[in-house]
Structure formats: structure tokens, C-alpha cells
Design a protein around this motif. Structure first.
Motif, PDB file in Angstrom:
ATOM      1  N   ASP A   1       3.580   3.929   1.048  1.00 23.46           N
ATOM      2  CA  ASP A   1       4.170   5.267   0.927  1.00 23.46           C
ATOM      3  C   ASP A   1       5.697   5.252   0.977  1.00 23.46           C
ATOM      4  N   ASN A   2       6.278   4.214   1.542  1.00 19.83           N
ATOM      5  CA  ASN A   2       7.736   4.118   1.625  1.00 19.83           C
ATOM      6  C   ASN A   2       8.231   3.045   0.657  1.00 19.83           C
ATOM      7  N   PRO A   3       8.882   3.449  -0.444  1.00 14.68           N
ATOM      8  CA  PRO A   3       9.322   2.460  -1.444  1.00 14.68           C
ATOM      9  C   PRO A   3      10.389   1.510  -0.920  1.00 14.68           C
ATOM     10  N   ASN A   4      11.010   1.867   0.212  1.00 14.56           N
ATOM     11  CA  ASN A   4      12.053   1.005   0.769  1.00 14.56           C
ATOM     12  C   ASN A   4      11.492  -0.108   1.662  1.00 14.56           C
ATOM     13  N   HIS A   5      10.196  -0.024   1.962  1.00 13.48           N
ATOM     14  CA  HIS A   5       9.577  -1.064   2.782  1.00 13.48           C
ATOM     15  C   HIS A   5       9.503  -2.378   2.016  1.00 13.48           C
ATOM     16  N   LYS A   6       9.707  -3.461   2.729  1.00  8.53           N
ATOM     17  CA  LYS A   6       9.551  -4.782   2.127  1.00  8.53           C
ATOM     18  C   LYS A   6       8.075  -5.121   1.993  1.00  8.53           C
ATOM     19  N   ALA A   7       7.773  -6.095   1.142  1.00  6.88           N
ATOM     20  CA  ALA A   7       6.383  -6.498   0.926  1.00  6.88           C
ATOM     21  C   ALA A   7       5.742  -6.967   2.223  1.00  6.88           C
ATOM     22  N   ARG A   8       6.534  -7.587   3.088  1.00  4.62           N
ATOM     23  CA  ARG A   8       6.008  -8.080   4.361  1.00  4.62           C
ATOM     24  C   ARG A   8       5.557  -6.917   5.247  1.00  4.62           C
ATOM     25  N   THR A   9       6.301  -5.797   5.214  1.00  6.82           N
ATOM     26  CA  THR A   9       5.915  -4.619   5.988  1.00  6.82           C
ATOM     27  C   THR A   9       4.619  -4.035   5.463  1.00  6.82           C
ATOM     28  N   THR A  10       4.503  -3.952   4.142  1.00 10.88           N
ATOM     29  CA  THR A  10       3.267  -3.459   3.525  1.00 10.88           C
ATOM     30  C   THR A  10       2.083  -4.323   3.919  1.00 10.88           C
ATOM     31  N   ARG A  11       2.278  -5.611   3.905  1.00 14.37           N
ATOM     32  CA  ARG A  11       1.211  -6.541   4.275  1.00 14.37           C
ATOM     33  C   ARG A  11       0.774  -6.313   5.725  1.00 14.37           C
ATOM     34  N   HIS A  12       1.736  -6.169   6.641  1.00 14.86           N
ATOM     35  CA  HIS A  12       1.406  -5.950   8.051  1.00 14.86           C
ATOM     36  C   HIS A  12       0.654  -4.640   8.250  1.00 14.86           C
ATOM     37  N   LYS A  13       1.034  -3.607   7.513  1.00 15.39           N
ATOM     38  CA  LYS A  13       0.349  -2.325   7.626  1.00 15.39           C
ATOM     39  C   LYS A  13      -1.096  -2.446   7.153  1.00 15.39           C
ATOM     40  N   LEU A  14      -1.304  -3.187   6.076  1.00 17.11           N
ATOM     41  CA  LEU A  14      -2.664  -3.371   5.565  1.00 17.11           C
ATOM     42  C   LEU A  14      -3.518  -4.212   6.507  1.00 17.11           C
TER      43      LEU A  14
END
Length: 327
Positions: free
Chosen positions: A65-78
Motif C-alpha cells: 500500500d505504500n509505494p515508498n516502502h522498499k522490497a524488503r519491507t514488503t517482504r517482512h509484511k507478507l
């Protein structure tokens, strides 16, 4: 946190509450994940998601949902939301948990300290002079650095230590809440254990088990970034150049250096790396060798023997080798 249900308001509120209760019943604090679950709960509410079904679309929408998040942040959220999905599946609720996690590129190149640089760094730590009268910082700083390097600990591992977690009889450290709330025991060398004994006599003449082992000037635990300014000062005094924010050396690079130096030591001793690498992984608090891969970035020019052995025995595991090494 006695009334978790009051923190959540979406259709997942009760499920999230019971999920946290189960995790804490296993001895995990789960505090960091609770904050992420609060965020997810608010997101589900904002999307007016009214069905008790953790769909793939909802999970991925929240994670990105946040385009400014890095791929690593997205991975941790998932990773976090997948654990909730698996819990829901176990209790018979519909949830999607079979998605592939996005691969992340490890962009930061760890700084591997040379033996000479470590010597200079420790000399500066040992000669540290606190500004405040009555401060124990001159005792804490060298102890802090030694635990980071000689035990390969994360900063969060070190700042979380209480006196009761440092077993001076057995020479072990009890890491109660490591990354992802993993608990482990870390053995210390005989010399480091003796150093801890000397430190205790000076820093904690009347020890209380629940006191912070390495207190800051307010007699509290350091924050995650609280030791960084002191570290930068030590680097400057030791003549070790710093590339600025995001370029290191970082405090965390002492952990990388520990891993690389340990591999170098084992190769020089002719150890079987197929046997030893899992020991390193467990010591670092990793659940699998895959998690250890980012610590195996070696500079071929400086570690040719290590690089050749690792590529031969673990070529499929280890990412492209390279990095800044001064060892």
C-alpha cells in the motif's frame, strides 16, 4: 497488554487477538508484530472488508500500500501476515497462505573490518573517557563492542541483555527476544567470560538480576540507534573512514565481520565447511542457511581460499560474492 481486543476493530479483531495470545503462550513477546497487526487491522477497516476471509488480494494490497516502502519491507509484511493466515487455516477459517515471497536484492555491501582496524577500534573503546561524572560509559563501551564482535550479536541482542541473562559460571548469554522473537543461548569464550566478570565487578558492584547489563547514562537500555554516535566517534578516533549515512561502516558490520572471520578461521584450520556452516547459522540465530547468505559476501581478492571453498560447497546458496573487505 491485557485487553488486546480493544486494539482491533476490523472483522479480524477476535482472530488477531487469539493469534497473539497463542504466540505469547509460546513464550514470545510478539510486540513488534502486534504493531504491524494493528496497521493491518486499520487497513482492513479502511477497505471496508467485512468477510472473515484473509484473501490473497487483501494481503498483497496491504503489503504494497505504500509505494515508498522498499522490497524488503514488503517482504517482512507478507511474512508476518502469512503467519496469521496459517493460524486461520489451522482453526478452520478461510485464508490464503501459499503465495511466493518477493525476492529482495541485498544492496548494502557490508564493511569487513581488518584485524588491524579491529585492534585500533578496541584500543579506542578501552581508552574511552566519559564526560559525565559517575558515568559508567567507559566500562560499557568496550563491553558493548566485544559482545557485538566476539559473539556476532545484533545490536538489539546486546541492548536487551539483563544481568540475569549473562551466566558468568557457564559462560553463556541468554538472548530472550532475538529477531522475530527467537530465543537462543550463545556461548562465550573463556577470555570474554572473564572480561564480563571484571566488567560486572566495576559496573555492577551490587548486581540486581533485572537490571540492564549495559546501561546508558540514564541507567536504562540503549535504543537501537543509541550506540551509533559513540561508534562513529570511535571510528573517527581510530582513523577508520566513514562513508556517511547508508555507506558504513555500521555497528551491524561487526556482526558481518565476525561471520567472515569465523569462516576464514575454519578454512585455515581445514575444517569441513559442510559441517561447520550450519553451526555458524545456529550461532547467529538463523533458522536456516538461507538466512545466513547475506553474511557470506566475501572479497575474492582478500579471501581467495574462503571464496573458493564456499563457492565449491555452497554455490547454490550464496549470492554473488563481493564486497568491501579490509581484512
Amino acid at each position: 497488554m491485557n485487553n488486546l481486543s480493544s486494539e482491533f476493530a476490523s472483522v479480524f479483531a477476535d482472530t488477531i487477538q487469539n493469534f497473539i495470545i497463542e504466540k505469547r503462550g509460546m513464550g514470545l513477546s510478539y510486540d513488534a508484530v502486534v504493531e504491524a497487526l494493528r496497521e493491518f487491522d486499520r487497513f482492513a477497516l479502511s477497505k471496508k472488508h467485512m468477510e472473515l476471509n484473509l484473501t490473497k488480494e487483501l494481503m498483497e494490497s496491504w503489503a504494497t500500500d505504500n509505494p515508498n516502502h522498499k522490497a524488503r519491507t514488503t517482504r517482512h509484511k507478507l511474512i508476518m501476515i502469512r503467519e496469521l493466515a496459517r493460524y486461520m487455516q489451522r482453526i478452520g477459517l478461510p485464508a490464503y497462505a501459499n503465495f511466493q515471497l518477493p525476492k529482495t536484492k541485498y544492496n548494502y555491501v557490508p564493511y569487513i573490518f581488518s584485524d588491524d582496524e579491529l585492534k585500533l577500534l578496541f584500543e579506542q573503546a578501552d581508552s574511552y573517557t566519559p564526560l559525565a561524572i559517575g558515568s559508567r560509559k567507559h566500562l560499557v563501551v568496550p563491553m558493548f563492542l566485544r559482545l557485538l564482535y566476539y559473539c556476532g550479536l545484533r545490536t538489539s541482542d546486546v541492548i536487551g541483555l539483563l544481568i540475569k541473562d549473562v551466566n558468568l559460571k557457564d559462560g553463556t548469554l541468554h538472548i530472550r527476544h532475538g529477531k522475530f522473537d527467537r530465543e537462543r543461548f550463545v556461548p562465550m569464550s573463556t577470555s570474554l567470560t572473564e572480561y564480563c566478570r571484571t566488567y560486572m565487578k566495576s559496573a555492577h558492584p551490587v548486581p540486581h538480576p533485572e537490571d540492564v547489563f549495559l546501561p546508558n547514562v540514564k541507567n536504562q537500555a540503549f535504543t537501537n540507534g543509541g550506540f551509533y554516535p559513540t561508534f562513529r566517534k570511535l571510528l573517527w578516533n581510530a582513523g577508520i573512514s566513514h562513508g556517511g549515512s547508508g555507506h558504513g561502516p555500521r555497528v551491524h558490520d561487526l556482526r558481518h565481520t565476525f561471520a567472515v572471520h569465523k569462516l576464514r578461521e575454519w578454512v585455515q584450520e581445514g575444517r569441513d565447511m559442510q559441517v561447520m556452516l550450519p553451526y555458524l547459522s545456529a550461532y547467529l540465530g538463523h533458522k536456516s542457511l538461507t538466512e545466513t547468505e547475506t553474511y557470506l559476501r566475501l572479497t575474492p581478492e582478500l579471501f581467495p581460499a574462503v571464496t573458493n571453498r564456499m563457492e565449491k560447497e555452497f554455490g547454490d546458496l550464496i549470492p554473488e560474492l563481493g564486497g568491501v573487505s579490509h581484512a
